[in-house]
Design a protein around this motif. Structure first.
Motif, mmCIF file in Angstrom:
data_model
loop_
_atom_site.group_PDB
_atom_site.id
_atom_site.type_symbol
_atom_site.label_atom_id
_atom_site.label_comp_id
_atom_site.label_asym_id
_atom_site.label_seq_id
_atom_site.Cartn_x
_atom_site.Cartn_y
_atom_site.Cartn_z
ATOM 1 N N GLU A 1 0.760 -1.274 -0.044
ATOM 2 C CA GLU A 1 0.136 0.102 0.022
ATOM 3 C C GLU A 1 0.926 1.436 -0.016
ATOM 4 O O GLU A 1 0.734 2.177 -0.924
ATOM 5 N N GLU A 2 1.981 1.379 0.991
ATOM 6 C CA GLU A 2 2.859 2.364 0.941
ATOM 7 C C GLU A 2 3.596 2.566 -0.611
ATOM 8 O O GLU A 2 3.851 3.299 -1.165
ATOM 9 N N GLY A 3 3.889 1.540 -1.043
ATOM 10 C CA GLY A 3 4.581 1.299 -2.272
ATOM 11 C C GLY A 3 3.663 1.953 -3.383
ATOM 12 O O GLY A 3 4.070 2.698 -4.381
ATOM 13 N N GLU A 4 2.387 1.697 -3.394
ATOM 14 C CA GLU A 4 1.427 2.268 -4.299
ATOM 15 C C GLU A 4 1.311 3.797 -4.199
ATOM 16 O O GLU A 4 1.450 4.460 -5.207
ATOM 17 N N ARG A 5 1.581 4.236 -3.075
ATOM 18 C CA ARG A 5 1.299 5.764 -2.691
ATOM 19 C C ARG A 5 2.585 6.255 -3.213
ATOM 20 O O ARG A 5 2.562 7.403 -3.788
#
Length: 223
Positions: free
Chosen positions: A34-38
């Motif tokens: 999720e943080e990677g997508e952000r």
């Protein structure tokens, strides 16, 4: 990292890439998805994507990120560690080894820093930890392209970037004249290089291990 690749128009290449000059953005992130997508959302918004292969993967599959050919090929390459990259350097790179270059050039720019820049733990011989970028240029030696035709093109680029160059990175050095004694020396900080050649004189005075980016034995106790 960012790679600029002149992709040949051949059937083995995915159709959206054939015959194009492609910017390949390579990403690795070790946090949660999720943080990677952000974090990658701004990159995805820069321009239309020809392909988007970003996905979760185990570390053991990380070599696939670069999508390198699975078979060997003849090549000519050189590398420079840069202390900075100015906006004015971009047109120089594109003009010299970009899509209109007289030889095929694959250009990769790696953003450094992070763990590589931290000097922790036992002393080691990793050179140029303070460099901010690594610039790598590789030309396949296929068809009319030979070391003699490729060398001057590469040389023009690395000469232009010499004021920003701190040295080379041994993992990406080329072969032949790009792997000579002075080139190998440039991959290390001077004190580390002196220490390594002293160690070589103690443990391998005959230079038995020489089929590599070679450090010739120095005189024990010398700098």
């Amino acid at each position: 990292s960012l790679a600029l690749i002149p992709v040949p128009d051949v059937p083995v290449v995915p159709e959206p890439l054939r015959g194009r000059y492609v910017a390949h953005v390579r990403i690795a992130f070790t946090g949660d998805a999720e943080e990677g997508e952000r974090l990658v959302a701004p990159l995805r918004a820069v321009a239309p994507r020809l392909l988007d292969t970003l996905t979760e993967m185990p570390y053991t599959a990380s070599a696939a990120i670069h999508n390198d050919p699975p078979t060997p090929m003849p090549w000519y390459a050189d590398v420079a560690m840069l202390d900075e990259l100015a906006e004015s350097d971009v047109p120089t790179i594109l003009k010299t080894v970009g899509p209109d270059a007289p030889v095929m050039c694959i250009v990769e720019l790696r953003h450094l820093g992070g763990a590589l820049a931290r000097r922790q733990g036992a002393p080691n011989a990793v050179g140029h930890r303070d460099a901010r970028y690594m610039l790598y240029v590789l030309s396949p030696l296929v068809g009319p392209f030979t070391p003699e035709t490729v060398r001057p093109v590469h040389r023009r680029l690395f000469d232009a970037l010499a004021p920003r160059t701190t040295g080379r990175f041994v993992n990406f050095m080329g072969i032949g004249e790009n792997a000579g004694a002075e080139q190998v020396r440039s991959a290390f900080d001077p004190e580390d290089h002196a220490r390594l050649v002293r160690l070589k004189a103690v443990h391998d005075p005959a230079n038995t291990f020489r089929a590599n980016y070679n450090l010739e034995p120095g005189t024990p106790g010398s700098r």
